[in-house]
Design an enzyme around this catalytic site. Structure first.
Site, PDB file in Angstrom:
ATOM      1  N   GLU A   1       0.829  -1.206   0.000  1.00 27.67           N
ATOM      2  CA  GLU A   1       0.000   0.000   0.000  1.00 27.67           C
ATOM      3  C   GLU A   1       0.864   1.256   0.000  1.00 27.67           C
ATOM      4  O   GLU A   1       0.618   2.204  -0.754  1.00 27.67           O
ATOM      5  CB  GLU A   1      -0.919   0.018   1.235  1.00 27.67           C
ATOM      6  CG  GLU A   1      -1.883  -1.146   1.295  1.00 27.67           C
ATOM      7  CD  GLU A   1      -1.361  -2.365   2.061  1.00 27.67           C
ATOM      8  OE1 GLU A   1      -2.188  -3.067   2.666  1.00 27.67           O
ATOM      9  OE2 GLU A   1      -0.130  -2.617   2.052  1.00 27.67           O
TER      10      GLU A   1
ATOM     11  N   CYS B   1       0.018   1.400   7.303  1.00 28.18           N
ATOM     12  CA  CYS B   1      -0.566   1.656   5.988  1.00 28.18           C
ATOM     13  C   CYS B   1      -1.877   2.422   6.106  1.00 28.18           C
ATOM     14  O   CYS B   1      -2.162   3.311   5.297  1.00 28.18           O
ATOM     15  CB  CYS B   1      -0.765   0.355   5.221  1.00 28.18           C
ATOM     16  SG  CYS B   1       0.796  -0.324   4.625  1.00 28.18           S
TER      17      CYS B   1
END
Length: 158
Positions: free
Chosen positions: A74, A113
């Site tokens: 991510e 993330c």
């Protein structure tokens, strides 16, 4: 005492019901797992970001023997998109994972993330849809903020 009730609304689509406009993004995330460098965990994660101009940017997790030195898919994806297209908002991010050559049923971003997803969303001032792609269904959150209740962001530093 004051009590606050936090709710997160998500939609769960069986793959056969996934809206057509979401399919290419999901497929890009699944394909990105193939570029993962995961010799230690064997957990290959791919992500695909859809930008407001229609561009799809992909990335994958990159591990390192010194574990904290690696980077999740991510963050690789969002940092690359921010570098390559700094003025173009990210409207959606799809995440997929595979192990032993097979896509896993469930994937969700780690806390670090989630924080980067939130910052990306706040950077552009628009919600970023998040697709968690499994083999049988796709879970869709309408914003990164919905994945991180009581979030800490740029406004907290002012």
């Amino acid at each position: 005492m004051k009590e606050i009730k936090l709710e997160t609304r998500i939609r769960i689509y069986p793959l056969v019901e996934l809206p057509d406009e979401e399919l290419p993004l999901m497929q890009a995330a699944v394909k990105a797992t193939e570029q993962s460098y995961a010799p230690y965990s064997k957990f290959h994660v791919g992500a695909a970001a859809l930008l407001a101009n229609g561009t799809i940017v992909t990335g994958s997790n990159q591990e390192n023997a010194a574990y904290p030195s690696g980077l999740c898919a991510e963050r690789v994806t969002l940092f690359h998109a921010g570098h390559r297209y700094p003025d173009v908002p990210v409207v959606a991010l799809a995440i997929a994972a595979a192990t032993n050559g097979r896509q896993v049923e469930s994937i969700s971003p780690c806390g670090a993330c989630r924080q980067v997803l939130l910052e990306t969303e706040q950077r552009y001032g628009k919600p970023m849809k998040v697709l968690l792609c499994g083999t049988k269904e796709v879970i869709i959150a309408e914003s990164a903020e919905s994945l991180l209740p009581l979030c800490f962001g740029a406004k907290d530093l002012q």
